[in-house]
Design a protein around this motif. Sequence first.
Motif, PDB file in Angstrom:
ATOM      1  N   ARG A   1      26.245 142.507  38.771  1.00  0.00           N
ATOM      2  CA  ARG A   1      26.093 142.544  37.323  1.00  0.00           C
ATOM      3  C   ARG A   1      25.980 141.170  36.667  1.00  0.00           C
ATOM      4  NH1 ARG A   1      27.398 145.331  32.466  1.00  0.00           N
ATOM      5  NH2 ARG A   1      26.134 144.174  31.031  1.00  0.00           N
ATOM      6  N   ALA A   2      26.949 140.311  36.885  1.00  0.00           N
ATOM      7  CA  ALA A   2      26.968 139.034  36.164  1.00  0.00           C
ATOM      8  C   ALA A   2      25.769 138.176  36.555  1.00  0.00           C
ATOM      9  CB  ALA A   2      28.263 138.275  36.437  1.00  0.00           C
ATOM     10  N   GLU A   3      25.152 137.580  35.556  1.00  0.00           N
ATOM     11  CA  GLU A   3      24.036 136.674  35.798  1.00  0.00           C
ATOM     12  C   GLU A   3      24.539 135.348  36.361  1.00  0.00           C
ATOM     13  OE1 GLU A   3      22.220 136.245  31.999  1.00  0.00           O
ATOM     14  OE2 GLU A   3      21.793 138.369  31.824  1.00  0.00           O
ATOM     15  N   VAL A   4      25.662 134.884  35.823  1.00  0.00           N
ATOM     16  CA  VAL A   4      26.217 133.593  36.219  1.00  0.00           C
ATOM     17  C   VAL A   4      27.730 133.738  36.335  1.00  0.00           C
ATOM     18  CG1 VAL A   4      26.475 131.161  35.593  1.00  0.00           C
ATOM     19  CG2 VAL A   4      24.403 132.381  34.928  1.00  0.00           C
ATOM     20  N   ARG A   5      28.269 133.316  37.470  1.00  0.00           N
ATOM     21  CA  ARG A   5      29.725 133.280  37.671  1.00  0.00           C
ATOM     22  C   ARG A   5      30.081 131.902  38.197  1.00  0.00           C
ATOM     23  NH1 ARG A   5      29.678 138.773  40.809  1.00  0.00           N
ATOM     24  NH2 ARG A   5      29.677 140.184  39.054  1.00  0.00           N
ATOM     25  N   ILE A   6      30.733 131.127  37.358  1.00  0.00           N
ATOM     26  CA  ILE A   6      31.097 129.764  37.735  1.00  0.00           C
ATOM     27  C   ILE A   6      32.613 129.645  37.737  1.00  0.00           C
ATOM     28  CG2 ILE A   6      30.942 127.316  37.130  1.00  0.00           C
ATOM     29  CD1 ILE A   6      28.325 128.027  35.629  1.00  0.00           C
ATOM     30  N   GLY A   7      33.145 129.123  38.829  1.00  0.00           N
ATOM     31  CA  GLY A   7      34.571 128.855  38.942  1.00  0.00           C
ATOM     32  C   GLY A   7      34.802 127.358  39.008  1.00  0.00           C
ATOM     33  N   ILE A   8      35.715 126.877  38.192  1.00  0.00           N
ATOM     34  CA  ILE A   8      36.075 125.459  38.184  1.00  0.00           C
ATOM     35  C   ILE A   8      37.428 125.332  38.870  1.00  0.00           C
ATOM     36  CG2 ILE A   8      36.586 123.443  36.752  1.00  0.00           C
ATOM     37  CD1 ILE A   8      33.676 124.431  36.515  1.00  0.00           C
ATOM     38  N   SER A   9      37.477 124.522  39.917  1.00  0.00           N
ATOM     39  CA  SER A   9      38.728 124.302  40.625  1.00  0.00           C
ATOM     40  C   SER A   9      38.956 122.807  40.760  1.00  0.00           C
ATOM     41  CB  SER A   9      38.693 124.980  42.002  1.00  0.00           C
ATOM     42  OG  SER A   9      39.990 125.058  42.548  1.00  0.00           O
TER      43      SER A   9
ATOM     44  N   LEU B   1      37.669 121.267  30.096  1.00  0.00           N
ATOM     45  CA  LEU B   1      36.252 121.536  30.309  1.00  0.00           C
ATOM     46  C   LEU B   1      35.896 122.936  29.822  1.00  0.00           C
ATOM     47  CD1 LEU B   1      34.029 120.532  33.226  1.00  0.00           C
ATOM     48  CD2 LEU B   1      34.062 122.919  32.545  1.00  0.00           C
ATOM     49  N   VAL B   2      36.697 123.913  30.206  1.00  0.00           N
ATOM     50  CA  VAL B   2      36.421 125.298  29.819  1.00  0.00           C
ATOM     51  C   VAL B   2      36.481 125.457  28.299  1.00  0.00           C
ATOM     52  CG1 VAL B   2      37.385 127.630  29.934  1.00  0.00           C
ATOM     53  CG2 VAL B   2      37.060 126.322  32.023  1.00  0.00           C
ATOM     54  N   LEU B   3      37.452 124.827  27.655  1.00  0.00           N
ATOM     55  CA  LEU B   3      37.556 124.918  26.196  1.00  0.00           C
ATOM     56  C   LEU B   3      36.356 124.280  25.507  1.00  0.00           C
ATOM     57  CD1 LEU B   3      41.358 124.231  25.660  1.00  0.00           C
ATOM     58  CD2 LEU B   3      40.125 126.355  25.142  1.00  0.00           C
ATOM     59  N   LYS B   4      35.896 123.146  26.016  1.00  0.00           N
ATOM     60  CA  LYS B   4      34.726 122.486  25.417  1.00  0.00           C
ATOM     61  C   LYS B   4      33.468 123.333  25.601  1.00  0.00           C
ATOM     62  CE  LYS B   4      36.190 117.706  25.203  1.00  0.00           C
ATOM     63  NZ  LYS B   4      36.182 117.628  23.755  1.00  0.00           N
ATOM     64  N   VAL B   5      33.322 123.946  26.763  1.00  0.00           N
ATOM     65  CA  VAL B   5      32.176 124.833  26.989  1.00  0.00           C
ATOM     66  C   VAL B   5      32.269 126.046  26.065  1.00  0.00           C
ATOM     67  CG1 VAL B   5      31.045 126.370  28.654  1.00  0.00           C
ATOM     68  CG2 VAL B   5      31.752 124.069  29.357  1.00  0.00           C
ATOM     69  N   ALA B   6      33.455 126.619  25.932  1.00  0.00           N
ATOM     70  CA  ALA B   6      33.639 127.789  25.060  1.00  0.00           C
ATOM     71  C   ALA B   6      33.308 127.445  23.610  1.00  0.00           C
ATOM     72  CB  ALA B   6      35.068 128.311  25.171  1.00  0.00           C
TER      73      ALA B   6
ATOM     74  N   ILE C   1      29.970 117.689  36.020  1.00  0.00           N
ATOM     75  CA  ILE C   1      30.259 119.125  36.140  1.00  0.00           C
ATOM     76  C   ILE C   1      30.105 119.809  34.785  1.00  0.00           C
ATOM     77  CG2 ILE C   1      32.052 120.841  36.669  1.00  0.00           C
ATOM     78  CD1 ILE C   1      30.885 119.543  39.175  1.00  0.00           C
ATOM     79  N   TYR C   2      30.588 119.180  33.723  1.00  0.00           N
ATOM     80  CA  TYR C   2      30.428 119.751  32.382  1.00  0.00           C
ATOM     81  C   TYR C   2      28.950 119.996  32.086  1.00  0.00           C
ATOM     82  CZ  TYR C   2      30.192 120.124  27.323  1.00  0.00           C
ATOM     83  OH  TYR C   2      29.907 120.557  26.051  1.00  0.00           O
ATOM     84  N   ASN C   3      28.124 118.989  32.308  1.00  0.00           N
ATOM     85  CA  ASN C   3      26.686 119.126  32.040  1.00  0.00           C
ATOM     86  C   ASN C   3      26.055 120.201  32.913  1.00  0.00           C
ATOM     87  OD1 ASN C   3      26.610 117.176  29.994  1.00  0.00           O
ATOM     88  ND2 ASN C   3      26.360 115.520  31.477  1.00  0.00           N
ATOM     89  N   GLN C   4      26.483 120.288  34.155  1.00  0.00           N
ATOM     90  CA  GLN C   4      25.967 121.306  35.066  1.00  0.00           C
ATOM     91  C   GLN C   4      26.328 122.708  34.565  1.00  0.00           C
ATOM     92  OE1 GLN C   4      27.211 120.579  39.099  1.00  0.00           O
ATOM     93  NE2 GLN C   4      26.167 122.363  39.902  1.00  0.00           N
ATOM     94  N   VAL C   5      27.562 122.891  34.126  1.00  0.00           N
ATOM     95  CA  VAL C   5      28.011 124.193  33.619  1.00  0.00           C
ATOM     96  C   VAL C   5      27.238 124.568  32.352  1.00  0.00           C
ATOM     97  CG1 VAL C   5      29.977 125.424  32.596  1.00  0.00           C
ATOM     98  CG2 VAL C   5      30.293 124.066  34.679  1.00  0.00           C
ATOM     99  N   VAL C   6      27.111 123.631  31.440  1.00  0.00           N
ATOM    100  CA  VAL C   6      26.373 123.877  30.194  1.00  0.00           C
ATOM    101  C   VAL C   6      24.941 124.314  30.511  1.00  0.00           C
ATOM    102  CG1 VAL C   6      25.371 122.706  28.179  1.00  0.00           C
ATOM    103  CG2 VAL C   6      27.800 122.416  28.724  1.00  0.00           C
ATOM    104  N   HIS C   7      24.316 123.630  31.438  1.00  0.00           N
ATOM    105  CA  HIS C   7      22.942 123.969  31.827  1.00  0.00           C
ATOM    106  C   HIS C   7      22.878 125.355  32.473  1.00  0.00           C
ATOM    107  CE1 HIS C   7      18.828 123.421  33.139  1.00  0.00           C
ATOM    108  NE2 HIS C   7      19.207 123.781  34.350  1.00  0.00           N
ATOM    109  N   ARG C   8      23.771 125.619  33.430  1.00  0.00           N
ATOM    110  CA  ARG C   8      23.761 126.906  34.148  1.00  0.00           C
ATOM    111  C   ARG C   8      24.011 128.086  33.219  1.00  0.00           C
ATOM    112  NH1 ARG C   8      25.596 127.684  39.204  1.00  0.00           N
ATOM    113  NH2 ARG C   8      24.781 129.765  38.822  1.00  0.00           N
ATOM    114  N   LEU C   9      24.789 127.868  32.165  1.00  0.00           N
ATOM    115  CA  LEU C   9      25.075 128.944  31.215  1.00  0.00           C
ATOM    116  C   LEU C   9      24.008 129.063  30.127  1.00  0.00           C
ATOM    117  CD1 LEU C   9      28.938 128.502  30.802  1.00  0.00           C
ATOM    118  CD2 LEU C   9      27.740 130.312  32.057  1.00  0.00           C
ATOM    119  N   GLY C  10      22.999 128.204  30.186  1.00  0.00           N
ATOM    120  CA  GLY C  10      21.911 128.265  29.211  1.00  0.00           C
ATOM    121  C   GLY C  10      22.296 127.748  27.843  1.00  0.00           C
ATOM    122  N   LEU C  11      23.217 126.805  27.799  1.00  0.00           N
ATOM    123  CA  LEU C  11      23.705 126.280  26.526  1.00  0.00           C
ATOM    124  C   LEU C  11      23.107 124.927  26.179  1.00  0.00           C
ATOM    125  CD1 LEU C  11      27.471 127.163  27.040  1.00  0.00           C
ATOM    126  CD2 LEU C  11      25.759 128.461  25.742  1.00  0.00           C
TER     127      LEU C  11
END
Length: 172
Positions: A6-14, A24-29, A161-171
């Motif tokens: 189902r999910a188009e994108v599933r990213i886990g930050i560890s 990072l998650v708060l800034k992306v949100a 990583i922040y930039n990669q996440v933003v890009h992968r989520l289409g933001l």
Amino acid sequence: MMWRERAEVRIGISGMPGVGKTTLVLKVAELAAKKLRVCGFVTQEVRERGVRIGFDVVDIASGRRTPLARVGTGEPSVGKYVVFLGACSTISEALRGTCDLLIVDEIGAMEFKCPGFGSDLERAVYNSPKVLAVVHRNYTNLAESLGFEILWLTRDNWSTIYNQVVHRLGLA
């Protein structure tokens, strides 16, 4: 259940403690909220006189803040923290939200003290087109079994990583 498809994108930050996973998650949100409906929860440190004394769970959609754990003795516990099972309803409700981007902070031992967390998490991941989660380093295999791509965060690669996440989520 065909949840893995189902999910188009599933990213886990560890990563290790203190590298900025929740930040990072708060800034992306915050960025995502300009374009998407965002739901889920974050776990935030509670400090007293500069010393971490516990964690609170914050429902992103409602802003509801609930104590999750505090330093002390008792059960259930994770390390030096006693987990307050009253926070489980906040976590469960946050995972039941309908949104474009689900935030889960975190997939870890404290959250798994909540009865039903695993099934609530699986259901939420299935029902959300995009998921961004903080994954405790001991739970990366579990997250990968749920279809998450795990990105290892350090202080040195935070911006990358922040930039990669933003890009992968289409933001971007």
